[in-house]
Design a protein around this motif. Structure first.
Motif, short mmCIF file in Angstrom:
data_model
loop_
_atom_site.label_atom_id
_atom_site.label_comp_id
_atom_site.label_asym_id
_atom_site.label_seq_id
_atom_site.Cartn_x
_atom_site.Cartn_y
_atom_site.Cartn_z
N ALA A 1 0.63 -0.90 0.54
CA ALA A 1 0.05 0.33 0.63
C ALA A 1 1.05 1.17 -0.56
CB ALA A 1 -0.79 -0.38 1.28
N SER A 2 0.78 1.64 -1.08
CA SER A 2 1.42 3.64 -0.57
C SER A 2 0.44 4.89 -0.02
CB SER A 2 1.23 3.81 -2.30
OG SER A 2 -0.38 4.89 -2.20
N ASN A 3 1.01 5.66 0.74
CA ASN A 3 0.18 6.39 1.75
C ASN A 3 -0.70 6.84 0.63
OD1 ASN A 3 3.07 6.32 2.70
ND2 ASN A 3 3.91 7.89 2.66
N ALA A 4 -0.36 6.97 -0.75
CA ALA A 4 -1.77 7.44 -1.00
C ALA A 4 -3.79 7.09 -1.10
CB ALA A 4 -2.06 7.83 -2.87
N GLU A 5 -2.77 5.08 -1.34
CA GLU A 5 -3.91 4.76 -0.40
C GLU A 5 -4.49 4.78 0.49
OE1 GLU A 5 -2.70 0.79 -4.25
OE2 GLU A 5 -1.11 1.54 -2.29
N ILE A 6 -3.42 4.47 1.31
CA ILE A 6 -3.67 4.13 3.32
C ILE A 6 -4.57 5.37 2.70
CG2 ILE A 6 -2.83 4.17 5.24
CD1 ILE A 6 0.00 2.97 4.51
N ASN A 7 -4.39 6.99 2.28
CA ASN A 7 -5.65 7.48 2.80
C ASN A 7 -6.79 7.69 2.78
OD1 ASN A 7 -3.34 9.76 4.07
ND2 ASN A 7 -2.68 10.63 1.55
N ALA A 8 -6.69 7.00 0.73
CA ALA A 8 -7.74 7.34 0.93
C ALA A 8 -9.06 5.86 1.58
CB ALA A 8 -7.57 6.37 -0.82
N LYS A 9 -8.60 5.36 1.84
CA LYS A 9 -9.00 3.69 1.94
C LYS A 9 -9.41 4.51 4.33
CE LYS A 9 -7.36 -0.01 -0.27
NZ LYS A 9 -6.11 -1.11 -0.53
N SER A 10 -8.31 5.37 4.43
CA SER A 10 -8.67 5.61 5.94
C SER A 10 -10.06 6.98 5.96
CB SER A 10 -7.43 6.62 6.76
OG SER A 10 -6.20 5.26 6.71
N LYS A 11 -9.91 7.60 4.44
CA LYS A 11 -10.74 8.31 4.53
C LYS A 11 -12.75 7.61 4.41
CE LYS A 11 -12.52 12.05 1.69
NZ LYS A 11 -12.71 13.00 1.21
N ALA B 1 -12.75 4.27 5.51
CA ALA B 1 -12.58 3.85 7.06
C ALA B 1 -13.44 5.03 8.53
CB ALA B 1 -11.48 3.08 7.56
N LEU B 2 -13.14 6.18 7.66
CA LEU B 2 -13.57 7.00 8.69
C LEU B 2 -15.31 7.26 8.49
CD1 LEU B 2 -11.55 9.54 9.26
CD2 LEU B 2 -11.96 8.66 10.89
N LYS B 3 -15.54 7.47 7.45
CA LYS B 3 -16.78 7.10 6.69
C LYS B 3 -17.68 6.53 7.78
CE LYS B 3 -16.57 10.10 2.71
NZ LYS B 3 -16.89 9.89 1.01
N GLU B 4 -17.21 4.80 7.37
CA GLU B 4 -17.72 3.80 8.00
C GLU B 4 -18.30 3.83 9.34
OE1 GLU B 4 -18.91 1.12 6.33
OE2 GLU B 4 -19.56 2.39 4.85
N PHE B 5 -16.77 4.23 10.40
CA PHE B 5 -17.04 4.53 11.82
C PHE B 5 -18.17 4.58 12.05
CE2 PHE B 5 -14.98 6.91 15.44
CZ PHE B 5 -15.16 6.23 16.22
N PHE C 1 -5.76 2.46 10.52
CA PHE C 1 -5.82 1.13 9.67
C PHE C 1 -6.94 0.34 9.16
CE2 PHE C 1 -2.61 1.26 13.53
CZ PHE C 1 -1.80 1.48 12.55
N PRO C 2 -6.75 0.83 7.38
CA PRO C 2 -8.41 0.91 7.31
C PRO C 2 -8.52 -0.42 6.65
CG PRO C 2 -6.88 2.08 5.73
CD PRO C 2 -6.54 1.95 7.09
N GLU C 3 -7.80 -1.54 6.42
CA GLU C 3 -7.36 -2.79 6.24
C GLU C 3 -6.42 -3.39 7.27
OE1 GLU C 3 -7.04 -2.85 2.17
OE2 GLU C 3 -9.53 -1.99 1.59
N VAL C 4 -7.21 -4.48 8.11
CA VAL C 4 -6.45 -5.69 8.22
C VAL C 4 -6.81 -6.37 8.68
CG1 VAL C 4 -5.55 -6.02 10.96
CG2 VAL C 4 -6.09 -3.72 10.68
N TYR C 5 -5.56 -7.44 7.93
CA TYR C 5 -5.75 -8.62 6.93
C TYR C 5 -5.10 -9.61 8.34
CZ TYR C 5 -5.96 -6.60 2.70
OH TYR C 5 -5.88 -5.87 1.21
N LYS C 6 -6.36 -10.37 8.56
CA LYS C 6 -6.01 -11.49 9.26
C LYS C 6 -5.78 -12.79 8.64
CE LYS C 6 -7.47 -13.11 14.70
NZ LYS C 6 -8.51 -13.08 15.23
N ALA C 7 -5.43 -14.27 9.18
CA ALA C 7 -5.37 -15.27 8.56
C ALA C 7 -4.93 -16.29 9.86
CB ALA C 7 -5.01 -15.12 7.18
N GLY C 8 -5.39 -17.79 9.49
CA GLY C 8 -4.77 -18.63 10.32
C GLY C 8 -5.45 -19.92 10.21
N PHE C 9 -3.77 -20.64 10.46
CA PHE C 9 -3.82 -22.33 10.51
C PHE C 9 -3.16 -22.89 11.50
CE2 PHE C 9 -2.82 -26.38 8.13
CZ PHE C 9 -3.99 -26.64 7.94
N GLY C 10 -3.91 -23.28 12.63
CA GLY C 10 -2.04 -23.90 13.92
C GLY C 10 -2.54 -21.65 14.38
N ILE C 11 -1.33 -21.11 13.28
CA ILE C 11 -1.20 -20.21 13.44
C ILE C 11 -0.77 -19.55 13.05
CG2 ILE C 11 2.07 -19.36 13.77
CD1 ILE C 11 2.63 -21.99 13.82
#
Length: 179
Positions: free
Chosen positions: A25-35, A37-41, A61-71
């Motif tokens: 993610a670039s800073n521009a992508e983070i800015n757009a996604k954060s904007k 995310a705030l609307k959704e919040f 943090f507009p997109e936090v990816y969580k995954a697991g398979f045991g660990i």
């Protein structure tokens, strides 16, 4: 130990194919996604806007990816906002061991309600929730609203998906590092 678990988790992310968009993610992508995310919040919580405006600083943090398979683990990138301005870009990561299978994407917003809490965060070299600062994760009350008059904690966290605020989640052990 934390680093070795984290490297295993990132390997799982890459195998599942979900980490590469987050890491790139670039800073521009983070800015757009954060904007967005705030609307959704604000949409999920009418008190969200009031708390955000009262905060001395906010990590989004507009997109936090969580995954697991045991660990398992999670990773996301976001920004710090102070007085309506972006003052830095950060990553968040956590690892876990135990029964888990699957993946999800969530949004995390951390509000620093006091100057002292924000200053301690900014002065740290890698801040860990629960160690360097206790984060009160907010959940909805019986009426579906947040009572802002009872929130007195210096650091408040919100975790939500497109379905609304998520219950019984924790930011404990999440490591936040400046990019």
């Amino acid at each position: 130990m934390f680093r070795s678990i984290l490297s295993i988790v990132f390997s799982v992310f890459f195998l599942l194919g979900i980490a590469s968009p987050a890491i790139a993610a670039s800073n521009a992508e983070i800015n757009a996604k954060s904007k967005q995310a705030l609307k959704e919040f604000y949409r999920h919580s009418s008190a969200g806007k009031q708390l955000f405006q009262q905060a001395k600083g906010a990590l989004i943090f507009p997109e936090v990816y969580k995954a697991g398979f045991g660990i398992g683990g999670e990773y996301g990138e976001g920004k710090l906002v102070e007085n309506g301005r972006t003052t830095g870009y950060y990553s968040i990561a956590a690892a876990s061991i135990g029964f888990q299978l699957g993946a999800q994407v969530k949004t995390e917003i951390i509000l620093f309600m006091t100057d002292k809490a924000l200053r301690q965060f900014k002065q740290s070299d890698g801040w860990e929730a629960g160690v360097d600062g206790s984060v009160a994760v907010v959940t909805l009350g019986a009426g579906g609203e947040i009572d802002t008059s009872t929130i007195k904690d210096p650091i408040i966290g919100f975790i939500f998906s497109n379905k609304g605020l998520m219950y019984n989640l924790s930011l404990e052990g999440s490591k936040i590092t400046r990019k």
